[in-house]
Design a protein around this motif. Structure first.
Motif, short mmCIF file in Angstrom:
data_model
loop_
_atom_site.label_atom_id
_atom_site.label_comp_id
_atom_site.label_asym_id
_atom_site.label_seq_id
_atom_site.Cartn_x
_atom_site.Cartn_y
_atom_site.Cartn_z
N ARG A 1 62.61 -54.80 25.96
CA ARG A 1 63.47 -55.50 25.28
C ARG A 1 64.72 -55.99 25.98
N TRP A 2 65.91 -55.12 26.79
CA TRP A 2 67.44 -55.46 26.59
C TRP A 2 66.84 -54.87 28.51
N ALA A 3 67.84 -56.06 28.99
CA ALA A 3 68.15 -55.26 29.77
C ALA A 3 69.88 -55.83 30.78
N ALA A 4 70.92 -55.05 31.99
CA ALA A 4 71.95 -54.98 32.02
C ALA A 4 71.98 -56.03 33.41
N VAL A 5 72.39 -56.71 33.94
CA VAL A 5 72.56 -57.58 35.29
C VAL A 5 74.41 -57.30 35.51
N ALA A 6 74.58 -57.16 36.52
CA ALA A 6 76.01 -57.10 37.51
C ALA A 6 75.48 -58.18 38.56
N PHE A 7 77.03 -58.88 38.86
CA PHE A 7 76.05 -60.00 39.90
C PHE A 7 77.71 -59.83 40.74
N GLY A 8 77.63 -60.54 41.60
CA GLY A 8 78.60 -60.36 43.05
C GLY A 8 78.27 -62.39 43.81
N GLY A 9 79.44 -62.79 43.81
CA GLY A 9 78.89 -64.06 45.04
C GLY A 9 80.49 -64.20 46.06
N TYR A 10 79.62 -65.09 46.63
CA TYR A 10 80.67 -65.82 47.95
C TYR A 10 80.39 -66.81 48.66
N GLY A 11 81.48 -68.06 48.59
CA GLY A 11 81.29 -68.93 48.31
C GLY A 11 82.62 -69.99 49.48
N ALA B 1 88.82 -78.02 54.07
CA ALA B 1 87.83 -76.65 53.59
C ALA B 1 88.26 -75.56 53.56
N GLU B 2 87.87 -74.59 52.26
CA GLU B 2 87.94 -73.76 52.36
C GLU B 2 87.19 -72.56 51.83
N ASP B 3 87.84 -71.58 52.40
CA ASP B 3 86.59 -69.90 52.56
C ASP B 3 87.43 -68.68 51.73
N ASP B 4 86.31 -68.09 51.62
CA ASP B 4 86.99 -66.71 50.86
C ASP B 4 86.96 -66.86 49.90
N ILE B 5 85.93 -67.13 48.79
CA ILE B 5 85.92 -67.95 47.44
C ILE B 5 84.96 -66.85 47.08
N TRP B 6 85.90 -65.52 46.09
CA TRP B 6 84.38 -64.81 45.87
C TRP B 6 84.22 -64.77 44.02
N THR B 7 83.71 -63.70 43.41
CA THR B 7 83.38 -64.26 42.07
C THR B 7 82.53 -62.54 42.37
N TYR B 8 82.53 -62.01 40.79
CA TYR B 8 81.72 -60.98 40.34
C TYR B 8 81.40 -60.85 39.21
N GLY B 9 80.73 -60.43 38.35
CA GLY B 9 80.39 -60.61 36.57
C GLY B 9 79.39 -59.26 35.78
N ALA B 10 79.36 -59.48 35.17
CA ALA B 10 78.11 -58.61 34.47
C ALA B 10 77.83 -59.30 33.38
N GLY B 11 76.69 -58.46 32.84
CA GLY B 11 75.89 -59.58 31.32
C GLY B 11 75.03 -58.68 30.89
N VAL B 12 74.12 -59.19 29.43
CA VAL B 12 72.94 -58.44 29.42
C VAL B 12 72.01 -59.57 29.40
N ARG B 13 70.80 -58.80 28.56
CA ARG B 13 69.27 -60.09 28.73
C ARG B 13 68.39 -59.37 27.43
N TYR B 14 68.33 -60.55 26.60
CA TYR B 14 67.46 -60.06 26.08
C TYR B 14 65.63 -60.08 26.37
N ARG B 15 64.94 -60.10 25.66
CA ARG B 15 63.59 -60.76 26.05
C ARG B 15 63.07 -60.85 24.81
N LEU B 16 63.29 -62.90 24.91
CA LEU B 16 63.24 -63.47 23.41
C LEU B 16 61.36 -63.99 22.96
N ALA B 17 61.48 -64.01 24.71
CA ALA B 17 59.72 -64.40 24.63
C ALA B 17 58.45 -63.87 25.00
#
Length: 385
Positions: free
Chosen positions: A314-324, A336-352
Motif C-alpha cells: 500500500r505504501w510508497a515513498a518518492v524523491a524527485f528533482g527537476g531543472y528548467g 530568458a531564465e536558466d539554472d532553475i533547480w528544484t527537489y523534494g520528497a513525498g509519500v503515496r498510499y494506494r487508495l484503490a
C-alpha cells in the motif's frame, strides 16, 4: 506516513458522509465495510468507485501570490475495460483563494469503440488575480483575468499499434484588467503599455491535432512504460480568433521498474509559441517547487526525475528533482531564465488497488518557495494523456 494515512481517512470519511447524506435511506446506517479491502483489510475505495461513487479530493493552494486558498475536486473514476486501459473519469472542482480569486469547472474523459477511441472535454470559468514577473525582475505585477474556456479532444488508435492521433478544439474568452494608472508604479505602467491592446474582451479559438504513444502499465499511477504526447493548436481569425498564433508542446514520460520495489521515472517537456500570442498563454517552467507562471517566455523546457520505493503493498515513498529554463526571441515582456533547480520528497498510499490509484503528499523546494502538493494519481498526470 501518518499524514497520508490521515489524508486517506479524510477522503474516505468525506465519501461516506456525502454518500450517507445523499443516497442512504434515513433508517439504514451507512456500510463502511465497502471501504475495506477484504484481501488485506486496508482502507480502499475500489468497490465504492466500481459502483459509481466518487472521491472528493481537497486542494490546498499554497502559493503566496494568491494568499493561499482551498478547493475541492470531486473525482468520479470508473473501472477500466482492460489492463492498461484508461478508466472513465469525471472531475468537478471549485476553488477560492485568499486574494478573492475563484475558479470552477468540469472535465470528462472516457473511451469509445471498446477502448480504441479516447476522448476528453472540459468547461471552466475563473475570475483570477495572478502575478506575472516581467522584464526579468523578481518583482511581480498582479493582473486580473475573467476567463471562460472550453476544450474537446479525441484520439483514435492507429491500427493495432500503441500510437494514437486525433483532433483538438479550444475556445476561451478573456476580460483582462491591470488597474488604473494612478494606482500603478512605474513597472506596472510599463507592463500596461506593453499589453494595452489586450484589455478589451477577447476570444481565442483554435483547431489542433495531437499524436500519442502510450505503453504505460497503469494510466493513473504508472511505474513502467512510456507516454509521449505531441500537441499543436493553431489560433486563427478564420476560426473566429481575435489573434493569430500557435502553441505547441512535446512531452515524454518514461518509467522503468527495477525489481518489485523500485521504479524510476523521467518527464521532459518543451512548449513553445509562435505569432501574436497573448502573454498569459506564454509557456512557463512547470516543476514541483516552482510557482505557476514564475518563469515564462516564448518557449520553456523542464525535466523532472522521480525515484519511487515501494515499502509495502500500500505504501510508497518518492524523491524527485527537476531543472528548467526559458527562451525568449521577440517577447517585449519576458527575459530568458536558466539554472532553475528544484527537489523534494513525498509519500503515496494506494487508495484503490483494483484500478491502481494512488493519493499522497509532496513537499517541493524551488528557488523561491517551499510548496506542499496533494497528489491524486501521478504528479505528472496533467502532462500525460
Amino acid at each position: 506516513m501518518s499524514i497520508v494515512r490521515g489524508l486517506a481517512c479524510f477522503t474516505i470519511a468525506s465519501i461516506a458522509l456525502i454518500s450517507e447524506l445523499t443516497f442512504a435511506a434515513p433508517a439504514k446506517a451507512f456500510d463502511f465495510s465497502i471501504f475495506v479491502d477484504p484481501e488485506d483489510n486496508y482502507i480502499d475505495a475500489s468497490a465504492f468507485l466500481a459502483r459509481g461513487g466518487f472521491v472528493p479530493v481537497p486542494v490546498i493552494i499554497t502559493e503566496p501570490a494568491v494568499d493561499g486558498g482551498f478547493g475541492v475536486i470531486g473525482q468520479f473514476v470508473g473501472t477500466p475495460q482492460g489492463p492498461g486501459d484508461q478508466p472513465p473519469r469525471t472531475m468537478i472542482g471549485l476553488a477560492r483563494t485568499g486574494n478573492g480569486s475563484t475558479a470552477g469547472g468540469i472535465m470528462r474523459s472516457g473511451n469509445l469503440r471498446e477502448g480504441d477511441v479516447r476522448y476528453k472535454m472540459g468547461l471552466g470559468k475563473a475570475n483570477m488575480t495572478v502575478p506575472i514577473f516581467p522584464f526579468g525582475l523578481d518583482q511581480s505585477i498582479d493582473y486580473s483575468n475573467k476567463n471562460l474556456a472550453t476544450f474537446a479532444s479525441a484520439r483514435m488508435r492507429l491500427g493495432d499499434s500503441d500510437f494514437w492521433a486525433g483532433p483538438r478544439l479550444v475556445y476561451r474568452r478573456t476580460d483582462l484588467s491591470l488597474g488604473a494608472d494612478a494606482e500603478l508604479g512605474p513597472i506596472a505602467s510599463r507592463v500596461r503599455d506593453v499589453i494595452n491592446d489586450l484589455f478589451d474582451s477577447k476570444q481565442y479559438v483554435a483547431l489542433g491535432a495531437s499524436l500519442h504513444y502510450d505503453t504505460r502499465n497503469n494510466p493513473i499511477s504508472p511505474t513502467n512504460g512510456i507516454n509521449a504526447v505531441f500537441k499543436y493548436d493553431l489560433y486563427d481569425d478564420a476560426f473566429g480568433s481575435d489573434a493569430d498564433f500557435g502553441i505547441g508542446q512535446f512531452a515524454v514520460a518514461s518509467f522503468t521498474e527495477f525489481g518489485d520495489e523500485w521504479s524510476f521515472g523521467v518527464l521532459s517537456k518543451y512548449k513553445w509559441t509562435s505569432g501574436d500570442n497573448p502573454f498569459f498563454t506564454s509557456p512557463s517552467v512547470d516543476l514541483r517547487g516552482v510557482q505557476s507562471g514564475r518563469y515564462a517566455g516564448d518557449a520553456a523546457y523542464s525535466t523532472e526525475i522521480q525515484l519511487r520505493k515501494q515499502i509495502t503493498d500500500r505504501w510508497a515513498a518518492v524523491a524527485f528533482g527537476g531543472y528548467g529554463e526559458t527562451r525568449v526571441t521577440d517577447s517585449r515582456l519576458y527575459e530568458a531564465e536558466d539554472d532553475i533547480w528544484t527537489y523534494g520528497a513525498g509519500v503515496r498510499y494506494r487508495l484503490a488497488r483494483q484500478i491502481g490509484l494512488d493519493v499522497g503528499l509532496d513537499l517541493a523546494m524551488g528557488p523561491e518557495d517551499s510548496i506542499f502538493y496533494i497528489q491524486f494519481g501521478h504528479a505528472w498526470g496533467r502532462e500525460m494523456d
